[in-house]
Design a protein around this motif. Sequence first.
Motif, PDB file in Angstrom:
ATOM      1  N   ALA A 272     -27.645  32.098 -33.474  1.00 38.56           N
ATOM      2  CA  ALA A 272     -28.187  32.063 -32.082  1.00 38.56           C
ATOM      3  C   ALA A 272     -27.541  32.688 -31.048  1.00 38.56           C
ATOM      4  N   ASP A 296     -34.840  27.291 -33.831  1.00 39.41           N
ATOM      5  CA  ASP A 296     -35.807  28.433 -33.559  1.00 39.41           C
ATOM      6  C   ASP A 296     -35.246  29.698 -32.994  1.00 39.41           C
ATOM      7  N   ARG A 297     -33.843  29.329 -32.052  1.00 39.01           N
ATOM      8  CA  ARG A 297     -33.416  30.701 -31.450  1.00 39.01           C
ATOM      9  C   ARG A 297     -32.567  31.254 -32.567  1.00 39.01           C
TER      10      ARG A 297
END
Length: 340
Positions: A272, A296-297
Amino acid sequence: MIVRHFLRWIQTAPAGDRADATSALARAYLHSDLGTEDRAAAEAAMVMLLDDPSPLVRRALADALAVSEEAPHTVVVGLLQDQAEIAAIVARHSPLLLDAELVDLVGSGEPLVQYAVARREAVPAPVAAAIAEVGCLEACLAIVSLDTATVPAFSIDRIIERFGEDPDIREALFAREDLSPGARQALVVKLSAALSAFVTGRAWLAEDRAARIAREASDKATVAIAADCRGEGLSPLVRHLRQSGQLSTGLVLRALLSGNVRLFEEALAELAGLTLRQASGLVHDRRGAGFRALYDRAGLPASTYPAFRAALEAWHDDGAYGQRGGDAQLRRRMVERVLP
């Protein structure tokens, strides 16, 4: 006067006699109390002997001078230009050679000379780095096997990259106490690939199944290596995994299912682009929104998010906050929560 007689005599003497006389001349130069004029004449004679057509003579000169700090540097350098069997004697033993000269010898590409340099009583880091970069297999095996060689960590990585498929190299490296977690993991991958190729070559397993088993074994070993990391050792391992394309979704999930939340957090932080502290805070956000944003990152697939969420909840429910290191064994309760 004696040296002039010697020079006249060697023009017609047999090669064996010339070799014996050459050895005697070199020992006299090193150990006898010669006057200034005789000493200069003896050195000049040895320079002439560098061009003797018989390798027996030049070998005798190398044997006599190689270990001495009093040997004439000009003659030593001349012997290094000789055939590999003779140059290797000087390269192996001479205390007169500078690090730069040894690096040049390694760069010459002659395997016998490279091996001789690697077998010196002490191999300094710049020379070991040169051997790791361009040395032959035997020379690289020598420097990783000997305690007297100072081998930088990046040189270990280079040797694994070049010769990690060789079983002797792997055995010697695994025995080193200074082997970094990243290097150990890279060796595990090389070993897994070798075993996969072996069973595939024997037609014991299909290629895709052998590759899958090898990958799973590598992932399990990686989590075990990570569990043994102390201090700052885990971050370089995770960077190595990402740079080598091994920081996969499966490995990250295995880390979590094994209870190795330290590796899990480090992996997410690396993927991330966050600090470990930031990633850790988001992982332990019990509301769930923080972890989803981190997930998600990190670029992990949406399809596997429920498995990660269930495993993380199981870890929280177990109250395992004090067991962040984990091990390579998958935790049954966490796996049961993940499986549908």
